[in-house]
Structures are given as structure tokens and as C-alpha cells.
Design an enzyme around this catalytic site. Structure first.
Site, PDB file in Angstrom:
ATOM      1  CB  CYS A 182       6.792   3.575   2.604  1.00 32.52           C
ATOM      2  SG  CYS A 182       6.667   2.026   3.278  1.00 32.52           S
ATOM      3  CB  SER A 183       3.610   5.592  -0.739  1.00 30.73           C
ATOM      4  OG  SER A 183       4.200   4.603  -1.300  1.00 30.73           O
ATOM      5  CB  CYS A 184       2.573  -0.146   2.049  1.00 28.46           C
ATOM      6  SG  CYS A 184       4.012  -0.553   2.279  1.00 28.46           S
ATOM      7  CB  CYS A 202       1.707   3.286   3.675  1.00 25.15           C
ATOM      8  SG  CYS A 202       3.114   2.270   4.139  1.00 25.15           S
TER       9      CYS A 202
END
Lengths: 195, 90
Positions: A106-108, A103
Site C-alpha cells: 500500500c503506502s505505509c 511499501c
């Protein structure tokens, strides 16, 4: 904040942010705790591993998983009673194609099926380099892919969360499903390892 | 805009003043629609508290590494709301 990292410097920053959110009337402390509890309750790579093991053991489940990840998770009782809260897309490794999830914004990531994300997954280095030089990144994880294997990178930039289905290891033909599931690692489900 | 798998699209190059979820590295580049991912509220509107937000189709769009970086043989698939995309003549 509910958590176990209260000694880390980032915890103070998170708490400051939470206090701003609460002061602005956007949420209460209890609501924030409730969101975190729901996010992490039962979240574990064991869940993703169960889905992969079932896919390895049952060809028709494999097909259903690729066609509709949410329904396939539901078949194993994952995501109940509210559903996963995201669209799940399973991508299967083959001798021709290796899949890698990132991602960049962000950090999905499918937390409920993979557990809390590893720190490297959230690092700027991984997020920027996975889309640019994935073969070099994989080599740094100790994974040297054959030159003929193409790499497909999936950047989870919207509402879909990706689950990599690793290739079934050779010599596991007679292995029961629970033992198969024990072979599947969190990194295998992200694509930075094979199983 | 009616997009389907195989449609060629260009990610909008603009840099809006508000929150958006078009990764910078695909802006202005051409890719191919892989699949429709359903319809979802537009994050640009949600971040600006526009109520109700526009609800749009989201597409998985595959870009060849060489298109984005000038080199490389891998592909990168990025999930993009419809208003982030322009139809590209084929």
C-alpha cells in the site's frame, strides 16, 4: 472530508467510500475527520530532519536512534502525547550500504515524521520497481550510487515504519544543528536522494 | 516456532481466500530473520473481524534479490507475521 483536493476526481471516489462506511454504521463523518486531523496534525519532514540532525550532532543520540526509534523520537517531543502509533526503525546510510524504503502492499510510511507522502511513493511503478530494480529507480531520481555501495530495500509490510538516516555531508563539521536539519529533505528520509 | 536473528525461514506459498499481508513476490522464498519486531494483531484475523485476533510475533526477514528475482545484488527486508513463515532446515 477535510482536505484541499476537492476538485480532483479521486475526491469523489473517496467521498463515495466514506459514505458507504458511514451508511454501514462503521464510523461517523466527525470520526473520519478526527482520524485525518490526528494523522496530519504536525506531520512534517521537519520532524524527521530534526532527528537526523541530532543524530549527526550527537553520536550517543545516533546510537539510541538506531536501537529504539520510538524512544529517540520521544526525546525530541515527537509523537506525544499518544506515541507515534507505529514501531519506528531508523536505518543509516553508510559508504557500504544505501537504504531505500517502500511499501509494496500500500503506502505505509512514518507520516508524522515525513509529512504526507509524495504521490510517487504511492504509485504502482515505484512500489513494484523499488524492490526489483532499485539501482535503476534511484538513477531515475538522479542518484547514481557507487558500484560498491550495496542497496538495502525495506518493504514496510507490517507495523514497522522506516526512517532513512542519510550520511552527513562533508564540510558540515561546524554547522549548528538547526542548519544541519535544513539540509535534510523528505526524499533523503525515504532514500531516493542523498543529502 | 522459535526464531532468532540468523534463522532461515520460508514464506508460505499459499494464496489464502482472505486478506493477508504476505507480499506475493516473497511467497515460497527463503530468507533470513534479521530481528524480532514485537507482537502485533494478525491482519488476516482483523480483516475477517475475528475477535480477538491472534497476536503474533512479527519478524524482519531479509531476502537476497537473486533469491526472489534470479538476479540482482541488493537485499529486500520484508516484515512478516510468524504464521506467514515456515522454519527452513539449515
Amino acid at each position: 472530508m477535510t482536505g484541499t483536493h476537492s476538485e480532483l476526481p479521486v475526491a469523489a471516489r473517496v467521498r463515495q467510500l466514506e459514505e458507504r462506511v458511514i451508511a454501514a454504521g462503521l464510523a461517523t463523518d466527525a470520526e473520519l475527520d478526527d482520524v485525518l486531523a490526528r494523522l496530519y496534525d504536525g506531520a512534517s519532514p521537519v520532524n524527521g530532519a530534526r532527528m537526523v540532525a541530532r543524530a549527526w550532532a550527537d553520536e550517543s543520540y545516533f546510537r539510541r536512534l538506531l536501537a529504539d526509534g520510538n524512544a529517540a523520537a520521544g526525546e525530541l517531543g515527537l509523537g506525544d502525547p499518544y506515541g507515534l502509533g507505529y514501531r519506528l526503525k531508523a536505518v543509516a546510510n553508510t559508504p557500504q550500504q544505501h537504504n531505500l524504503v517502500v511499501c509494496t502492499l500500500c503506502s505505509c510510511y512514518p507520516v508524522s515524521l515525513l509529512g504526507p507522502s509524495p504521490s510517487w511513493y504511492k504509485s504502482l511503478a515505484y512500489r513494484s520497481r523499488a524492490v526489483r530494480k532499485p539501482r535503476a529507480v534511484l538513477a531515475e531520481f538522479g542518484l547514481e550510487l557507487p558500484a560498491g555501495t550495496e542497496i538495502a530495500v525495506w518493504d514496510a509490510s507490517a507495523e514497522t515504519r522506516y526512517l532513512v538516516v542519510p550520511a552527513r555531508p562533508a564540510g558540515t563539521g561546524e554547522m549548528p544543528e538547526d542548519d544541519l536539519a535544513a539540509l535534510v529533505t523528505q526524499r533523503g528520509l525515504i532514500g531516493t536522494a542523498v543529502v | 516456532m522459535s526464531l532468532r536473528p540468523g534463522s532461515r525461514v520460508r514464506a508460505r506459498a499459499g494464496d489464502p481466500d482472505h486478506h493477508t499481508r504476505v507480499p506475493r513476490y516473497v511467497r515460497g522464498h527463503v530468507g533470513e530473520v534479521v530481528e524480532l519486531e514485537g507482537e502485533w494483531p494478525l491482519p488476516d484475523d482483523r480483516a475477517r473481524r475475528i475477535d480477538p485476533p491472534r497476536v503474533e510475533a512479527v519478524y524482519a526477514v531479509r531476502f537476497p534479490a537473486a533469491e526472489l528475482w534470479g538476479e540482482g545484488t541488493h537485499t529486500i527486508t520484508v516484515d512478516l507475521w510468524e504464521s506467514y513463515l515456515l522454519e527452513e532446515p539449515s
